[in-house]
Design a protein around this motif. Structure first.
Motif, PDB file in Angstrom:
ATOM      1  N   ASP A  81     -87.823  13.856   3.966  1.00  0.00           N
ATOM      2  CA  ASP A  81     -89.042  13.416   3.287  1.00  0.00           C
ATOM      3  C   ASP A  81     -89.025  11.894   3.301  1.00  0.00           C
ATOM      4  O   ASP A  81     -88.279  11.263   2.556  1.00  0.00           O
ATOM      5  N   SER A  82     -89.841  11.314   4.169  1.00  0.00           N
ATOM      6  CA  SER A  82     -89.853   9.853   4.312  1.00  0.00           C
ATOM      7  C   SER A  82     -91.184   9.265   3.840  1.00  0.00           C
ATOM      8  O   SER A  82     -91.628   8.240   4.356  1.00  0.00           O
ATOM      9  N   ARG A  83     -91.800   9.899   2.850  1.00  0.00           N
ATOM     10  CA  ARG A  83     -93.044   9.335   2.321  1.00  0.00           C
ATOM     11  C   ARG A  83     -92.817   7.961   1.701  1.00  0.00           C
ATOM     12  O   ARG A  83     -93.733   7.157   1.636  1.00  0.00           O
ATOM     13  N   GLN A  84     -91.602   7.704   1.234  1.00  0.00           N
ATOM     14  CA  GLN A  84     -91.247   6.406   0.671  1.00  0.00           C
ATOM     15  C   GLN A  84     -90.140   5.795   1.523  1.00  0.00           C
ATOM     16  O   GLN A  84     -89.433   6.506   2.235  1.00  0.00           O
ATOM     17  N   ALA A  85     -89.976   4.497   1.415  1.00  0.00           N
ATOM     18  CA  ALA A  85     -88.907   3.839   2.168  1.00  0.00           C
ATOM     19  C   ALA A  85     -87.535   4.375   1.763  1.00  0.00           C
ATOM     20  O   ALA A  85     -86.631   4.481   2.587  1.00  0.00           O
ATOM     21  N   ASP A  86     -87.366   4.730   0.482  1.00  0.00           N
ATOM     22  CA  ASP A  86     -86.127   5.362   0.013  1.00  0.00           C
ATOM     23  C   ASP A  86     -86.267   6.862   0.259  1.00  0.00           C
ATOM     24  O   ASP A  86     -86.621   7.621  -0.633  1.00  0.00           O
ATOM     25  N   LEU A  87     -85.982   7.252   1.471  1.00  0.00           N
ATOM     26  CA  LEU A  87     -86.249   8.630   1.889  1.00  0.00           C
ATOM     27  C   LEU A  87     -85.300   9.631   1.251  1.00  0.00           C
ATOM     28  O   LEU A  87     -84.265   9.274   0.716  1.00  0.00           O
ATOM     29  N   GLY A  88     -85.682  10.897   1.329  1.00  0.00           N
ATOM     30  CA  GLY A  88     -84.848  11.983   0.838  1.00  0.00           C
ATOM     31  C   GLY A  88     -84.492  12.924   1.975  1.00  0.00           C
ATOM     32  O   GLY A  88     -85.349  13.288   2.781  1.00  0.00           O
ATOM     33  N   LEU A  89     -83.227  13.304   2.063  1.00  0.00           N
ATOM     34  CA  LEU A  89     -82.761  14.237   3.083  1.00  0.00           C
ATOM     35  C   LEU A  89     -81.981  15.336   2.379  1.00  0.00           C
ATOM     36  O   LEU A  89     -81.070  15.051   1.596  1.00  0.00           O
ATOM     37  N   ILE A  90     -82.362  16.591   2.630  1.00  0.00           N
ATOM     38  CA  ILE A  90     -81.631  17.722   2.065  1.00  0.00           C
ATOM     39  C   ILE A  90     -81.297  18.697   3.180  1.00  0.00           C
ATOM     40  O   ILE A  90     -81.974  18.742   4.203  1.00  0.00           O
ATOM     41  N   THR A  91     -80.249  19.460   2.965  1.00  0.00           N
ATOM     42  CA  THR A  91     -79.908  20.511   3.907  1.00  0.00           C
ATOM     43  C   THR A  91     -79.192  21.621   3.157  1.00  0.00           C
ATOM     44  O   THR A  91     -78.490  21.374   2.169  1.00  0.00           O
ATOM     45  N   THR A  92     -79.399  22.840   3.612  1.00  0.00           N
ATOM     46  CA  THR A  92     -78.753  23.993   2.997  1.00  0.00           C
ATOM     47  C   THR A  92     -78.717  25.137   4.005  1.00  0.00           C
ATOM     48  O   THR A  92     -79.544  25.190   4.922  1.00  0.00           O
ATOM     49  N   ILE A  93     -77.795  26.021   3.847  1.00  0.00           N
ATOM     50  CA  ILE A  93     -77.755  27.214   4.695  1.00  0.00           C
ATOM     51  C   ILE A  93     -78.898  28.122   4.264  1.00  0.00           C
ATOM     52  O   ILE A  93     -79.233  28.208   3.089  1.00  0.00           O
ATOM     53  N   ALA A  94     -79.540  28.762   5.205  1.00  0.00           N
ATOM     54  CA  ALA A  94     -80.606  29.698   4.911  1.00  0.00           C
ATOM     55  C   ALA A  94     -80.004  30.958   4.287  1.00  0.00           C
ATOM     56  O   ALA A  94     -78.787  31.179   4.328  1.00  0.00           O
ATOM     57  N   TYR A  95     -80.847  31.812   3.727  1.00  0.00           N
ATOM     58  CA  TYR A  95     -80.392  33.075   3.158  1.00  0.00           C
ATOM     59  C   TYR A  95     -80.229  34.098   4.274  1.00  0.00           C
ATOM     60  O   TYR A  95     -81.174  34.380   5.019  1.00  0.00           O
ATOM     61  N   ARG A 153     -81.318  38.308  10.668  1.00  0.00           N
ATOM     62  CA  ARG A 153     -82.497  38.007   9.855  1.00  0.00           C
ATOM     63  C   ARG A 153     -82.113  36.995   8.786  1.00  0.00           C
ATOM     64  O   ARG A 153     -81.131  37.168   8.084  1.00  0.00           O
ATOM     65  N   TRP A 154     -82.927  35.950   8.673  1.00  0.00           N
ATOM     66  CA  TRP A 154     -82.695  34.861   7.735  1.00  0.00           C
ATOM     67  C   TRP A 154     -83.991  34.531   7.013  1.00  0.00           C
ATOM     68  O   TRP A 154     -85.074  34.753   7.549  1.00  0.00           O
ATOM     69  N   ALA A 155     -83.879  33.954   5.823  1.00  0.00           N
ATOM     70  CA  ALA A 155     -85.059  33.513   5.083  1.00  0.00           C
ATOM     71  C   ALA A 155     -84.829  32.114   4.529  1.00  0.00           C
ATOM     72  O   ALA A 155     -83.737  31.782   4.080  1.00  0.00           O
ATOM     73  N   ILE A 156     -85.883  31.320   4.587  1.00  0.00           N
ATOM     74  CA  ILE A 156     -85.926  30.017   3.929  1.00  0.00           C
ATOM     75  C   ILE A 156     -87.087  30.114   2.952  1.00  0.00           C
ATOM     76  O   ILE A 156     -88.248  30.151   3.355  1.00  0.00           O
TER      77      ILE A 156
END
Length: 125
Positions: A108-122, A9-12
């Motif tokens: 998140d590519s709403r802008q040309a300077d996109l944002g990328l994040i990643t993390t382990i779930a709980y 079981r995991w949560a985000i």
């Protein structure tokens, strides 16, 4: 692999899919992804349930991750029993019948300077 890797079981707690994107599709489409690793010897039967601030949960969404494989599930592409809404805060609980590992990624590519994040779930259990 003698000892199972992961949990059942995991949560985000954080999720959000922008309705707009910048760049070529599908590579640069804004999205949320649950990266599922099944390092075990049995196929994993996985369910995802999506929780919202202002309505009842959606799901379960069902996915199979074959033994000794990985599967990246884009929340944007979940549509049965209903599509995950865009521009809406949500959270998710991921449950599996065998231990798996879950990592969360957002593009998140709403802008040309996109944002990328990643993390382990709980890991809930």
């Amino acid at each position: 692999m003698p000892d199972p890797v992961g949990r059942r079981r995991w949560a985000i707690a954080e999720g959000y899919i922008p309705s707009t994107s910048h760049g070529p599709e599908p590579q640069m489409t804004s999205h949320e992804t649950a990266c599922l690793l099944n390092a075990g010897e049995r196929d994993a039967q996985v369910t995802l349930t999506i929780f919202f601030a202002d309505r009842e949960p959606a799901g379960p969404y069902r996915v199979t991750v074959p033994a000794r494989r990985t599967k990246h599930v884009r929340f944007n592409q979940l549509d049965d029993p209903e599509p995950v809404p865009r521009d809406t805060d949500y959270a998710s609980v991921i449950e599996s019948d065998v231990p798996i590992v879950v990592q969360h990624t957002r593009l998140d590519s709403r802008q040309a300077d996109l944002g990328l994040i990643t993390t382990i779930a709980y890991a809930a259990d």
